[in-house]
Design an enzyme around this catalytic site. Structure first.
Site, PDB file in Angstrom:
ATOM      1  N   ASN A  92       5.308  23.171  -0.189  1.00  0.00           N
ATOM      2  CA  ASN A  92       5.633  24.575  -0.007  1.00  0.00           C
ATOM      3  C   ASN A  92       7.005  24.909  -0.579  1.00  0.00           C
ATOM      4  O   ASN A  92       7.784  24.037  -0.955  1.00  0.00           O
ATOM      5  CB  ASN A  92       5.530  24.955   1.468  1.00  0.00           C
ATOM      6  CG  ASN A  92       5.020  26.358   1.671  1.00  0.00           C
ATOM      7  OD1 ASN A  92       5.402  27.266   0.950  1.00  0.00           O
ATOM      8  ND2 ASN A  92       4.155  26.529   2.656  1.00  0.00           N
ATOM      9  N   HIS A 122      24.940   7.412  -1.201  1.00  0.00           N
ATOM     10  CA  HIS A 122      26.236   6.870  -1.633  1.00  0.00           C
ATOM     11  C   HIS A 122      26.588   5.688  -0.743  1.00  0.00           C
ATOM     12  O   HIS A 122      26.230   5.646   0.431  1.00  0.00           O
ATOM     13  CB  HIS A 122      27.332   7.938  -1.493  1.00  0.00           C
ATOM     14  CG  HIS A 122      27.133   9.111  -2.388  1.00  0.00           C
ATOM     15  ND1 HIS A 122      27.716   9.200  -3.625  1.00  0.00           N
ATOM     16  CD2 HIS A 122      26.402  10.244  -2.237  1.00  0.00           C
ATOM     17  CE1 HIS A 122      27.373  10.342  -4.196  1.00  0.00           C
ATOM     18  NE2 HIS A 122      26.567  10.992  -3.367  1.00  0.00           N
ATOM     19  N   ALA A 164       9.251  20.050  12.761  1.00  0.00           N
ATOM     20  CA  ALA A 164      10.209  20.928  12.089  1.00  0.00           C
ATOM     21  C   ALA A 164      11.632  20.487  12.383  1.00  0.00           C
ATOM     22  O   ALA A 164      11.991  20.221  13.532  1.00  0.00           O
ATOM     23  CB  ALA A 164       9.992  22.369  12.537  1.00  0.00           C
TER      24      ALA A 164
END
Length: 191
Positions: A92, A122, A164
């Site tokens: 999406n 990193h 979510a």
């Protein structure tokens, strides 16, 4: 269009492992990032119904994309040649995939809006010069919900759901729902 090779068509840093900024192969990673960025800008300026949309995606990923795949713009990835996408996949709008490591998305995967997937990190002590690359695998029928973040070296299990806003730092087993920061198992789901 030719099938995608295991790694990009030029000598790059291994898809898993580490590389220093001054390693000559990092120039190839940077070149692929520029190529991918330019293609993502073109893709994001078009509607998915535009006749050029699919061919731009195939150029980005350097492989054929099944007609069942839906990638909604805007979309960004920085090393398209390091991605493999199965059939019946939906990505999406607003997805960002940092893929100088490797990303494998299997069949029937749903990726919600604003999801972030990273395959590079990193170094904790030499963060300006040393980079660590990992592979992210999203197994068949997984669902990554809106705003989730998937970190390097993570596998999302078959039929798993990432809630979510979850931040996934470790592998997710099959048939579970995970959520939170860092993500943890919330419940098991029946296959």
């Amino acid at each position: 269009m030719n099938k995608q090779p295991d790694i990009c068509m030029f000598d790059m840093i291994d898809a898993t492992g580490s590389g220093y900024k001054n390693d000559p192969r990092m120039r190839n990673v940077e070149a692929e990032m520029i190529r991918s960025h330019e293609l993502c800008l073109k893709i994001s300026s078009k509607k998915p119904t535009d006749p050029d949309y699919k061919s731009l995606l195939e150029e980005l990923f350097r492989c054929e994309i099944d007609d069942s795949v839906a990638i909604v713009s805007p979309f960004y990835c920085d090393c398209g040649c390091r991605m493999t996408i199965g059939k019946n996949v939906t990505i999406n709008k607003g997805a960002t995939i940092l893929s100088p490591g490797r990303v494998v998305i299997e069949d029937n995967v749903l990726i919600g809006p604003e999801v972030k997937i990273a395959t590079v990190d990193h170094d904790l002590y030499d963060r300006h010069n040393l980079f660590h690359f990992g592979k992210v695998t999203i197994k068949e029928n997984a669902w990554i919900c809106i705003g989730a973040i998937i970190c390097p070296d993570v596998t999302i299990g078959r039929n798993a759901v990432v809630a979510a806003g979850a931040v996934v730092t470790k592998d997710v087993p099959d048939d579970v729902v995970v959520g939170g920061n860092p993500a943890r198992i919330i419940k098991k789901i029946s296959p």
